[in-house]
Scaffold this motif. Structure first.
Motif, PDB file in Angstrom:
ATOM      1  N   GLU A   9       1.329  -1.284   0.299  1.00 43.81           N
ATOM      2  CA  GLU A   9      -0.152   0.396  -0.061  1.00 43.81           C
ATOM      3  C   GLU A   9       1.505   0.981  -0.505  1.00 43.81           C
ATOM      4  OE1 GLU A   9      -3.257  -0.236   2.417  1.00 43.81           O
ATOM      5  OE2 GLU A   9      -2.803   2.495   2.918  1.00 43.81           O
ATOM      6  N   TYR A  12       2.676   2.032  -3.078  1.00 40.78           N
ATOM      7  CA  TYR A  12       1.533   2.079  -4.361  1.00 40.78           C
ATOM      8  C   TYR A  12       1.410   3.962  -4.138  1.00 40.78           C
ATOM      9  CZ  TYR A  12      -2.611   3.194  -6.526  1.00 40.78           C
ATOM     10  OH  TYR A  12      -3.009   3.786  -7.745  1.00 40.78           O
ATOM     11  N   PHE A  35      -6.540  -3.852  -6.201  1.00 38.92           N
ATOM     12  CA  PHE A  35      -6.262  -2.850  -4.983  1.00 38.92           C
ATOM     13  C   PHE A  35      -4.182  -3.496  -4.500  1.00 38.92           C
ATOM     14  CE2 PHE A  35      -9.113  -4.331  -2.333  1.00 38.92           C
ATOM     15  CZ  PHE A  35      -8.289  -4.509  -1.024  1.00 38.92           C
ATOM     16  N   PRO A  36      -3.181  -3.045  -4.483  1.00 37.47           N
ATOM     17  CA  PRO A  36      -2.398  -3.330  -4.459  1.00 37.47           C
ATOM     18  C   PRO A  36      -2.252  -4.199  -2.923  1.00 37.47           C
ATOM     19  CG  PRO A  36      -1.676  -1.678  -4.841  1.00 37.47           C
ATOM     20  CD  PRO A  36      -3.464  -1.363  -4.423  1.00 37.47           C
ATOM     21  N   ARG A  37      -2.017  -5.385  -2.911  1.00 32.22           N
ATOM     22  CA  ARG A  37      -2.062  -6.175  -1.527  1.00 32.22           C
ATOM     23  C   ARG A  37      -0.401  -7.356  -1.389  1.00 32.22           C
ATOM     24  NH1 ARG A  37      -7.750  -7.610  -3.202  1.00 32.22           N
ATOM     25  NH2 ARG A  37      -7.813  -6.733  -4.086  1.00 32.22           N
ATOM     26  N   ARG A  87     -10.034  -4.003 -12.015  1.00 36.65           N
ATOM     27  CA  ARG A  87     -11.118  -2.757 -12.374  1.00 36.65           C
ATOM     28  C   ARG A  87     -10.681  -1.866 -11.254  1.00 36.65           C
ATOM     29  NH1 ARG A  87     -16.327  -4.669 -11.389  1.00 36.65           N
ATOM     30  NH2 ARG A  87     -16.441  -5.305 -13.787  1.00 36.65           N
TER      31      ARG A  87
END
Lengths: 132, 362
Positions: A9, A12, A35-37, A87
Motif C-alpha cells: 500500500e 503504491y 488494489f495492491p496487496r 477494475r
C-alpha cells in the motif's frame, strides 16, 4: 530485529507521488491484481511484482455527485476496467464537453499532469465515445 | 442505548419471558466496535452466548444462523437480538463520521475520490444495471412508490404522504441516477426480538415464527472490488437459505428486502430467483410489489418510507414476524405462512437471507 520495510500500500502511493501508476502482477498465475496487496487475489501466491499498465481502459460505471458550486460543484466517480483485467475507481475528464458514459474508452492522464494535486487519485480522459 | 433497552424490554415481554431468562445476545452498532459489552451491562444480563458480528445493515438477519446453532447445541435457551440508533437526532454529523472513518476504517483506493458513502456505490451499481439491462428510472421510482403505498397502510411508518413516480423522478438528484427519493430515510429507531428453541415455545403469549432457513454471504467490501455490479452475494445466501428450508421463491407469501436504495429490491429479486437476472425492472413494474400486486414486498414501507436508523436489518424480521402472526391490520397479507427476509450491508457487500414460517409451514 525485524527490518522495517513498507508494504504494497505504501509502495503504491509512494510511486504515485513520483508520478508512476503501477499495479501488481502475479508471478505464479500471471493475473494482474488491484488494489495492491500481499497475496494474489486469484491464486493466493505472495509472488507479486509491480508493473506499469498500458493506461488504457473503459468506463464500467459512472456517477455524478451533485455538489453546490460554492463547495466546488459537481464531480464524477467512475469505475474503470483496464485491459489487464483489473477494475479501479477514478475520476474521468471529457474535453469534448459531453458527459462521460459507460462504455467510453479512456486513457490515464499522466499523474504529474492530473487535475488533482493530492497524489492519491487517478484521472482518466475520454479517448473514444461509445456509439449511440 | 435507551431506545434499544426499551425495544429489548418489549420484545422479552412479548415472548412471555423476563430479562433474567435471556442467556444469549446478538447486537451490533455502526459506531461502537465493542457494542455487545455495553448492551450486556445496560441490560444487566449474564449471557453464555454473545454475538457482536457487524456486517452493516444485514447484521440482525446474519445473527439468526449462529443463534440457531447456539440454541440447538444447548449453549443457551433464549437469545435477544436487539438494535437501537438515534441517527437522525445524533450530535455527530455525517461529515464528522466520514472524517473518523477515514482514520479508523480506511479505504485508500476509494475515499480520495470523495464518494458519498454509501450512496455513490449504489449509484454506480444502478447505472450499470440500467446500461446492461435497460432498467429505467421509472422502474426504480416504482420501487419507491410501492414502498410509500405500503407505508400509507402502516401507522408506524415515518413517511406516509402520497408519492408519485414523477415526484421521485423530479426529486433532487444526489448521485446520478439516484434522487433523494431513491434513497432510504435517516431516522431514529430501535427493534428487538427473542429467539428460542421450538420445544420451548409452549406457553408463549403469541404464536412464534419458525426459522426455516438462513444463510449469510460476503464477497467484497468495496464497490470497486465487486466482480459484477449487477450480481450480489444474495445469489449465494439465497440459494443456501432456500436449500435449508427446502423451498422455492414461489413458496413465499410475503417478502421483506433491504431497500436502502431503489435498485436493491430489483437486484435481490433477481439474485434470490424471483425472476431472471436483468428482469427485475420489468418484474416490479405496474405495481407488482405494491399493495394488491402479485408479490407483496416491504409491507411496512421499507427503509424507503418506514424506518432506517443507520441499519435496517432488524425491522425486516420484525415485519415478517408480524405478517406471519397476522398483526398487520390494513396491510396484512391474508393467510401469510411463509416470509422471506433479505438483509444487505455495506455497499452491496454483505447479504443475509432468512426464510420464516408459521407452524403450518413446518
Amino acid at each position: 530485529m525485524m527490518q522495517k520495510t513498507s508494504g504494497p500500500e505504501a509502495q503504491y502511493f509512494e510511486a504515485l507521488k513520483l508520478g508512476v501508476f503501477r499495479i501488481q502482477k502475479c508471478n505464479s498465475c500471471s493475473n494482474h491484481v488491484f488494489f495492491p496487496r500481499i497475496l494474489c487475489s486469484h491464486c493466493g501466491s505472495g509472488a507479486l511484482q509491480w508493473v506499469e499498465p498500458s493506461g488504457r481502459g473503459e468506463i464500467y460505471s459512472i456517477t455524478v455527485v451533485r455538489r453546490d458550486s460554492e463547495q466546488g460543484g459537481d464531480y464524477n466517480i467512475a469505475l474503470i476496467d483496464l485491459p489487464e483485467g483489473v477494475r479501479l475507481m477514478a475520476h474521468v475528464v471529457d474535453d469534448s464537453g459531453l458527459r462521460p458514459m459507460i462504455g467510453d474508452a479512456v486513457a490515464l492522464i499522466p499523474v504529474s499532469e492530473a487535475p488533482g494535486k493530492t497524489h492519491d487519485t487517478l484521472y482518466f480522459k475520454v479517448t473514444d465515445k461509445v456509439q449511440g | 442505548m435507551e431506545i434499544l433497552a426499551k425495544a429489548a424490554s418489549l420484545a422479552v415481554a412479548d415472548a412471555g419471558l423476563s430479562m433474567r431468562d435471556i442467556d444469549g445476545i446478538a447486537t451490533a452498532s455502526v459506531s461502537a466496535t465493542m457494542w455487545a459489552m455495553p448492551v450486556i451491562e445496560y441490560l444487566s444480563i449474564r449471557p453464555s452466548f454473545i454475538n457482536g458480528t457487524m456486517l452493516g445493515g444485514s447484521s440482525f438477519v446474519a445473527h439468526l444462523e449462529p443463534a440457531m446453532h447456539a440454541l440447538d447445541s444447548g449453549q443457551c435457551n433464549a437469545v435477544l437480538v436487539c438494535y437501537g440508533s438515534t441517527q437522525r437526532t445524533a450530535q455527530v454529523g455525517r461529515r464528522q463520521v466520514t472524517e473518523y472513518r477515514k482514520l479508523l476504517d480506511p479505504q485508500p483506493y476509494e475515499m480520495p475520490y470523495q464518494p458519498l458513502s454509501p450512496l455513490s456505490s449504489y449509484a454506480l451499481a444502478t447505472a450499470r444495471h440500467m446500461y446492461q439491462y435497460g432498467t429505467t428510472r421509472e422502474q426504480l421510482a416504482e420501487v419507491a412508490v410501492a414502498a410509500r403505498q405500503w407505508a400509507m397502510r402502516n401507522p408506524e411508518a415515518q413517511q406516509r404522504e402520497p408519492l408519485t413516480i414523477d415526484d421521485v423522478l423530479n426529486a433532487r438528484m444526489i448521485s446520478d441516477p439516484l434522487t433523494v427519493r431513491d434513497c432510504c430515510l435517516v431516522t431514529d429507531g430501535a427493534g428487538a426480538f427473542v429467539m428460542t428453541r421450538a420445544d420451548r415455545v409452549g406457553d408463549a403469549p403469541h404464536a412464534p415464527a419458525y426459522v426455516l432457513g438462513s444463510s449469510t454471504a460476503v464477497w467484497n467490501r468495496q464497490i470497486s472490488s465487486m466482480h459484477d455490479l449487477t450480481v450480489t452475494a444474495a445469489q449465494q445466501s439465497g440459494k443456501l437459505a432456500f436449500a435449508m428450508a427446502g423451498m422455492q421463491p414461489r413458496d413465499m407469501d410475503v417478502v421483506q428486502l433491504y431497500d436502502a436504495f431503489t435498485i436493491n429490491p430489483i437486484l435481490f429479486l433477481e439474485d434470490l430467483g424471483f425472476c431472471e437476472k436483468g428482469e427485475g425492472g420489468s418484474f416490479i413494474s405496474d405495481g407488482a410489489i405494491a399493495p394488491g400486486g402479485s408479490l407483496p414486498v416491504n409491507t411496512n414501507g421499507g427503509g424507503l418510507s418506514c424506518v432506517h436508523p443507520g441499519m435496517y436489518g432488524i425491522f425486516l424480521i420484525i415485519e415478517a414476524v408480524r405478517q406471519l402472526r397476522g398483526q398487520c391490520d390494513e396491510r396484512q397479507i391474508e393467510g401469510a405462512e411463509v416470509a422471506l427476509v433479505h438483509g444487505n450491508g455495506g455497499t452491496l457487500s454483505s447479504q443475509s437471507t432468512a426464510i420464516l414460517g408459521t407452524k403450518a409451514a413446518l
